[in-house]
Design an enzyme around this catalytic site. Structure first.
Site, PDB file in Angstrom:
ATOM      1  N   LYS A   2      -9.260  -0.573  -5.999  1.00 36.26           N
ATOM      2  CA  LYS A   2      -9.302   0.097  -4.714  1.00 36.26           C
ATOM      3  C   LYS A   2     -10.655   0.769  -4.502  1.00 36.26           C
ATOM      4  O   LYS A   2     -11.114   1.542  -5.343  1.00 36.26           O
ATOM      5  CB  LYS A   2      -8.178   1.160  -4.657  1.00 36.26           C
ATOM      6  CG  LYS A   2      -8.076   1.914  -3.349  1.00 36.26           C
ATOM      7  CD  LYS A   2      -7.591   1.048  -2.202  1.00 36.26           C
ATOM      8  CE  LYS A   2      -7.737   1.760  -0.858  1.00 36.26           C
ATOM      9  NZ  LYS A   2      -6.567   2.582  -0.520  1.00 36.26           N
ATOM     10  N   HIS A  38       0.880  -1.189   0.000  1.00 37.19           N
ATOM     11  CA  HIS A  38       0.000   0.000   0.000  1.00 37.19           C
ATOM     12  C   HIS A  38       0.906   1.225   0.000  1.00 37.19           C
ATOM     13  O   HIS A  38       1.472   1.590   1.030  1.00 37.19           O
ATOM     14  CB  HIS A  38      -0.906   0.000   1.246  1.00 37.19           C
ATOM     15  CG  HIS A  38      -1.871   1.155   1.295  1.00 37.19           C
ATOM     16  ND1 HIS A  38      -3.207   0.990   1.608  1.00 37.19           N
ATOM     17  CD2 HIS A  38      -1.706   2.489   1.097  1.00 37.19           C
ATOM     18  CE1 HIS A  38      -3.814   2.165   1.596  1.00 37.19           C
ATOM     19  NE2 HIS A  38      -2.921   3.095   1.289  1.00 37.19           N
ATOM     20  N   HIS A  73     -10.469   1.085   1.622  1.00 34.30           N
ATOM     21  CA  HIS A  73     -10.256   2.053   2.703  1.00 34.30           C
ATOM     22  C   HIS A  73     -11.472   1.888   3.602  1.00 34.30           C
ATOM     23  O   HIS A  73     -12.561   2.358   3.273  1.00 34.30           O
ATOM     24  CB  HIS A  73     -10.142   3.486   2.166  1.00 34.30           C
ATOM     25  CG  HIS A  73      -9.942   4.475   3.270  1.00 34.30           C
ATOM     26  ND1 HIS A  73      -8.735   5.069   3.534  1.00 34.30           N
ATOM     27  CD2 HIS A  73     -10.803   4.913   4.236  1.00 34.30           C
ATOM     28  CE1 HIS A  73      -8.859   5.844   4.609  1.00 34.30           C
ATOM     29  NE2 HIS A  73     -10.114   5.774   5.045  1.00 34.30           N
TER      30      HIS A  73
HETATM   31  C1  NCD Z   1      -3.610   8.811   2.171  1.00 37.10           C
HETATM   32  C2  NCD Z   1      -3.129   9.854   1.163  1.00 37.10           C
HETATM   33  O1  NCD Z   1      -2.563  10.884   1.589  1.00 37.10           O
HETATM   34  O2  NCD Z   1      -3.282   9.625  -0.030  1.00 37.10           O
HETATM   35  N1  NCD Z   1      -3.676   9.415   3.475  1.00 37.10           N
HETATM   36  C3  NCD Z   1      -3.751   8.784   4.666  1.00 37.10           C
HETATM   37  O3  NCD Z   1      -3.885   9.449   5.695  1.00 37.10           O
HETATM   38  N2  NCD Z   1      -3.647   7.481   4.769  1.00 37.10           N
HETATM   39  C4  NCD Z   1      -4.925   8.256   1.721  1.00 37.10           C
HETATM   40  C5  NCD Z   1      -5.335   6.949   2.397  1.00 37.10           C
HETATM   41  O4  NCD Z   1      -4.642   5.938   2.280  1.00 37.10           O
HETATM   42  O5  NCD Z   1      -6.403   6.897   3.027  1.00 37.10           O
HETATM   43 ZN    ZN Z   2      -3.205   5.016   1.644  1.00 36.37          ZN
HETATM   44 ZN    ZN Z   3      -6.811   4.828   2.940  1.00 32.30          ZN
END
Ligand code: NCD
Ligand code: ZN
Ligand code: ZN
Length: 345
Positions: free
Chosen positions: A100, A14, A137
Site C-alpha cells: 500500500k 479495502h 491512496h
Molecule cells: C482511512 C482511515 O481512517 O484509516 N480514512 C478515510 O477517510 N478513508 C484512511 C484511508 O483509507 O485513506
Molecule cells: Zn482506507
Molecule cells: Zn486511503
C-alpha cells in the site's frame, strides 16, 4: 421485481480493522457478510515488514468470532526504507496480497508514507516482476492543490510517472472518487483497477456540507460533486472487470469524528452490502452486483471466487446505528434512505 439474489460470498478489497479493542469490536461486522478482506496496514506504528504483517494477521485471526471462516488478506505499508526482498518473500509465501502506497500526510496514519517516489523505485520494480499489486491512496499532498482536485492531480503528477517508469506494475487506485479516476482506469488496460466504496456511491459534497457539517460523512478522498458520484455509480454498475468493491470501512470513535478537527473515515462494514443492493437496484443493475462485489476483485488478485454464497432478500434491512467499542461508540454510516435488502447466509 427481483425479490432475492444469490451470489458468491463477497470480498472487501479495502478494509480498516485497526488493532486491539477496536479490532475485536469491528471485526464481527465484516466477518458476518464478507468471505475475505484486504486489510489496510495504516496502524500506529504501520505494518511495514513481513514479520509485522504475520503478527497482525495472527491478531486478526485470534479476534474472529467462533466458527468464522473470514480470511484476512494482508498488505504491507510502503516506506522509503522498505526492503524489496522482504516484500518478495512475503508475496511468495502468500502472506501478503498487495503493498500500500500512502503519500506522506495524505490521510489517517500516513506520516510514515512516501515523500520521494524515486526512493521506492526498487520495490516497485520487484513488485512488477512478481505481479504483486500496488494499492494507492491516490491524492497529492501539495498544499497548493485544492482538496477537491487532489485525486486528479495525483493521476498526472504521481501515478502516470510511476506507471511509465514501471510499465508492468499492477496498480489498484483505491477508493476512486472522480470521473477522471474512472476514465484513467478504463483507459489503463488490464494492469490497473479501482476499488469503489459504498459511501461514495451515495454521498456527494452537498451531503457533507449543506445545512450543517456532517462529520460522519467526512472521509478521504473527500466526496466530490454529483457528476463524480454519477461516474462512480456508472462504473460500479457497469460490470467492467476493472472496478470492484473496497468499502474503506474505517472506524473512528464518535469523539474523534465529532470534534473541532474530526478524523476522516466512514464506517460501513455493517450495511455496505445492503447499500450496494439498493444502488444497483435503482440503476436496474442488480444482475451486475455479483461482478462488482464477488468476481472482479478476485480475478484481479488472481484468487479463486469464494465457494460459499450469500442471499440478498428484498426485505427491510436492520443495522445498528452505532457499534459499541471500549474506545467509545462508532457511528455506522447512514445512507440517508431506508434499506430494502437484507443479507442472509
Ligand atoms: C482511512 C482511515 O481512517 O484509516 N480514512 C478515510 O477517510 N478513508 C484512511 C484511508 O483509507 O485513506
Ligand atoms: Zn482506507
Ligand atoms: Zn486511503
Amino acid at each position: 421485481m427481483t425479490r432475492s439474489l444469490t451470489i458468491p460470498r463477497p470480498d472487501d478489497w479495502h478494509l480498516h480493522l485497526r488493532d486491539g479493542a477496536m479490532l475485536r469490536a469491528v471485526l464481527p461486522e465484516s466477518a458476518r457478510h464478507f468471505a475475505r478482506a484486504l486489510i489496510m496496514p495504516n496502524l500506529m506504528p504501520p505494518v511495514v515488514t513481513a514479520a509485522e504483517a504475520h503478527a497482525y494477521r495472527d491478531r486478526i485471526l485470534a479476534a474472529l468470532p467462533e466458527g468464522s471462516s473470514f480470511a484476512p488478506l494482508m498488505t504491507l505499508y510502503l516506506t522509503e526504507e522498505t526492503d524489496p526482498e522482504d516484500v518478495a518473500r512475503a508475496a511468495n509465501e502468500g502472506l501478503v496480497q498487495a503493498v500500500k502506497l500512502y503519500p506522506a500526510g495524505a490521510t489517517t496514519n500516513s506520516a510514515s508514507g512516501v515523500r520521494d517516489f524515486d526512493r521506492v523505485r526498487g520495490v516497485l520494480e520487484r513488485m512488477a516482476e512478481i505481479g504483486l499489486p500496488l494499492c494507492v491512496h491516490g491524492e497529492v499532498t501539495d498544499p497548493e492543490v485544492d482538496i477537491f482536485d487532489r485525486e486528479a492531480a495525483f493521476l498526472d503528477r504521481v501515478l502516470e510517472p510511476i506507471r511509465a517508469a514501471t510499465p508492468d506494475l499492477r496498480v489498484v487506485l483505491e477508493h476512486v472518487t472522480t470521473e477522471e479516476g474512472v476514465a484513467y482506469v478504463r483507459e489503463g488496460g488490464r494492469d490497473i483497477a479501482a476499488t469503489i466504496t459504498a459511501h461514495h456511491l451515495v454521498i456527494n459534497r452537498n451531503h457533507l456540507l449543506v445545512g450543517g457539517i456532517r462529520p460522519h460523512y467526512y472521509c478521504l478522498p473527500v466526496a466530490k460533486r454529483e457528476r463524480h458520484r454519477r461516474a462512480l455509480v456508472a462504473a460500479a454498475t457497469s460490470g467492467e472487470e476493472g472496478f470492484f468493491l473496497g468499502t474503506d470501512s474505517a472506524p473512528h470513535p464518535d469523539h474523534a469524528k465529532e470534534s473541532a478537527c474530526g478524523c476522516a473515515g466512514c464506517f460501513t462494514a455493517s450495511n455496505a452490502l445492503s447499500i450496494l443492493a439498493e444502488i444497483f437496484e435503482r440503476e436496474g443493475a442488480l444482475g451486475r452486483l455479483e461482478a462488482f462485489a464477488s468476481l472482479n476483485g478476485a480475478a484481479f488478485y488472481r484468487l479463486p471466487v469464494n465457494g460459499s454464497r450469500i442471499t440478498l432478500t428484498r426485505q427491510p434491512s436492520e443495522y445498528p446505528a452505532k457499534i459499541d467499542t471500549p474506545d467509545g461508540p462508532v457511528t455506522v454510516f447512514d445512507p440517508g434512505f431506508s434499506l430494502h435488502w437484507s443479507v442472509s447466509a
